[in-house]
Motif scaffolding. Structure first.
Motif, short mmCIF file in Angstrom:
data_model
loop_
_atom_site.label_atom_id
_atom_site.label_comp_id
_atom_site.label_asym_id
_atom_site.label_seq_id
_atom_site.Cartn_x
_atom_site.Cartn_y
_atom_site.Cartn_z
N LEU A 150 4.27 6.61 71.50
CA LEU A 150 3.79 7.92 72.07
C LEU A 150 2.54 7.73 73.27
N GLY A 151 2.65 8.73 74.01
CA GLY A 151 1.65 8.88 75.15
C GLY A 151 1.85 7.85 76.21
N GLY A 152 2.82 7.41 76.75
CA GLY A 152 3.25 6.65 77.92
C GLY A 152 4.43 6.38 78.22
N GLY A 153 4.53 6.06 79.55
CA GLY A 153 6.07 5.83 80.05
C GLY A 153 6.65 7.23 80.63
N LYS A 154 7.29 6.90 81.67
CA LYS A 154 8.27 8.08 82.48
C LYS A 154 9.10 8.64 81.63
N ARG A 155 9.82 8.11 80.68
CA ARG A 155 10.82 8.45 79.73
C ARG A 155 12.07 8.50 80.90
N LEU A 156 12.43 7.73 81.85
CA LEU A 156 13.47 7.64 82.52
C LEU A 156 14.79 7.71 81.81
N ARG A 157 14.78 6.76 80.87
CA ARG A 157 15.99 6.67 79.95
C ARG A 157 16.45 7.91 79.46
N PRO A 158 15.54 8.63 78.77
CA PRO A 158 15.92 9.83 77.99
C PRO A 158 16.16 10.91 79.05
N PHE A 159 15.81 10.90 80.14
CA PHE A 159 15.90 11.69 81.40
C PHE A 159 17.55 11.54 81.64
N LEU A 160 17.78 10.31 81.83
CA LEU A 160 19.48 10.11 82.42
C LEU A 160 20.40 10.52 81.17
N THR A 161 19.95 10.30 79.91
CA THR A 161 20.85 11.07 78.95
C THR A 161 20.83 12.41 78.95
N ASP A 187 9.47 16.92 76.36
CA ASP A 187 10.47 17.12 75.28
C ASP A 187 10.81 15.90 74.44
N THR A 188 10.85 14.79 75.19
CA THR A 188 11.14 13.55 74.52
C THR A 188 9.97 13.12 73.82
N GLU A 189 8.72 13.23 74.31
CA GLU A 189 7.41 13.15 73.53
C GLU A 189 7.55 13.93 72.16
N ALA A 190 7.68 15.02 72.15
CA ALA A 190 7.91 15.95 70.96
C ALA A 190 8.81 15.55 69.99
N ALA A 191 10.21 15.02 70.67
CA ALA A 191 11.01 14.56 69.75
C ALA A 191 10.72 13.34 68.94
N LEU A 192 9.97 12.34 69.72
CA LEU A 192 9.67 11.29 69.23
C LEU A 192 8.47 11.35 68.01
N GLU A 193 7.77 12.36 68.26
CA GLU A 193 6.76 12.68 67.39
C GLU A 193 7.31 13.31 65.91
N THR A 194 8.53 14.10 66.30
CA THR A 194 9.10 14.38 64.98
C THR A 194 9.90 13.37 64.31
N ILE A 195 10.43 12.41 65.16
CA ILE A 195 11.51 11.34 64.44
C ILE A 195 10.46 10.63 63.95
N LEU A 196 9.40 10.29 64.37
CA LEU A 196 8.38 9.18 63.54
C LEU A 196 7.76 9.90 62.50
N GLN A 197 7.57 11.18 62.49
CA GLN A 197 6.85 11.88 61.39
C GLN A 197 7.91 11.67 60.23
N ALA A 198 9.20 12.06 60.47
CA ALA A 198 10.22 11.91 59.43
C ALA A 198 10.41 10.51 58.96
N ALA A 199 9.87 9.46 59.67
CA ALA A 199 9.99 8.15 59.21
C ALA A 199 9.08 7.96 58.15
N ALA A 205 9.15 15.43 84.44
CA ALA A 205 7.98 15.56 83.47
C ALA A 205 8.36 16.39 82.24
N ALA A 206 9.49 17.64 82.53
CA ALA A 206 9.55 18.40 81.42
C ALA A 206 10.43 17.74 80.41
N VAL A 207 11.25 16.55 80.79
CA VAL A 207 12.05 15.89 79.82
C VAL A 207 11.10 15.00 79.23
N ALA A 208 10.06 14.40 79.80
CA ALA A 208 9.27 13.57 79.09
C ALA A 208 8.53 14.38 78.05
#
Length: 304
Positions: A44-55, A14-26, A9-12
């Motif tokens: 934004l706002g969905g998914g377990k973010r398992l792939r980012p967790f693995l990384t 953090d990933t949400e925040a990183a995605l928000e930053t990346i999309l904002q920069a775009a 949940a913590a990585v999810a």
């Protein structure tokens, strides 16, 4: 909540925040607002973010930079979401629901959904190539290469084509009767390659040695296979409300799955054996790899 669930949940978050930053920069310079709005809707706002967790987990215990791992994990999530947007299109799986809300082509339109997928894919590689992800250009290049291979014709895109062929989309229009081995190969490309890549990218950032990289590769491949078999089982056993997407689609389309070929009980046994195989691949690592061990069990035992 278990330690693993809290970490996931913590990585999810953090990933949400990183995605928000990346999309904002775009948005600088400003692209069409309809496109950006649809990209945000998809990501934004969905998914377990398992792939980012693995990384993130792999980079953490191999000594990699946490911020680099988070941005790399966000990049692989962008590719994953692009694949979902395109898979949901009428020309592919023709789905109306994803993560509990209307799919992008339903909420917007088909042309916008195609462009959303295109833009998310290119944004993923822009993110990996950005010096903000890692100061070492060699590391950035290795990350780009790993994700490109996993997402391309020998990976995810190729696996999707095999899946469409198996449904009888071409030729005489009749579904193909695939062997269990052919189904495993298809799934290793369509789903497993990106999951395994998520682990590989963490190892690249952490500078893991060759032996560790080989063990982590074996882990990622087994985990990816377990994840897909679990997905096939959920399509039979779960509900649309629980999954946030339609169920029963595989049988309706005559899709070849290990459930259809082996039967439900044998598919469950294979799922569990693959999770055990993933855990066994980490035998050379100590408690520092427990997050990955739990991730394998989670991939096999999930209910949504």
């Amino acid at each position: 909540m278990s330690d693993f669930a809290q970490r996931l949940a913590a990585v999810a978050r953090d990933t949400e925040a990183a995605l928000e930053t990346i999309l904002q920069a775009a948005t600088d310079p400003a692209p069409p607002q309809r496109l950006i709005g649809a990209m945000r809707y998809a990501v934004l706002g969905g998914g377990k973010r398992l792939r980012p967790f693995l990384t993130v987990e792999t980079a953490r215990f191999t000594g990699g930079d946490a911020e680099a791992a988070l941005r790399a994990g966000a990049a692989i999530e962008l590719v994953h979401v692009y694949s979902l947007v395109h898979d949901d299109l009428p020309a592919m799986d023709d789905d109306e629901l994803r993560r509990g809300k209307p799919t992008v082509h339903r909420a917007y339109d088909e042309a916008t959904a195609i462009l959303v997928g295109d833009a998310l894919q290119t944004l993923a590689f822009e993110t990996l190539g950005d010096p903000a992800t890692h100061a070492d250009a060699g590391i950035r290049a290795a990350l780009v290469l790993a994700l490109a291979r996993a997402a391309g014709a020998a990976g995810m895109a190729g696996g999707q084509m095999l899946d469409l062929e198996a449904e009888g989309r071409f030729g005489d229009g009749l579904p193909l009767e695939l062997s269990a081995g052919a189904i495993r190969q298809l799934q290793a490309m369509k789903t497993g390659a990106i999951l395994a890549c998520a682990v590989e990218m963490g190892a690249i950032i952490g500078g893991a040695d060759a032996a560790s990289r080989a063990a982590l590769h074996a882990y990622g491949r087994a985990l990816g296979a377990a994840f897909q078999v679990a997905d096939d089982i959920l399509d039979v056993e779960s509900s649309a409300d629980a999954l946030g997407k339609a169920t029963g689609k595989d049988a309706a389309r005559g899709k070849g799955t290990l459930v259809s070929v082996l039967g439900l009980e044998a598919a469950r046994a294979e799922r569990d054996a693959l999770a055990d195989e993933a855990v066994a691949a980490l035998a050379a690592f100590g408690p520092e790899a427990d997050g990955l061990r739990e991730a394998a069990r989670f991939a096999a035992g999930r209910r949504s």
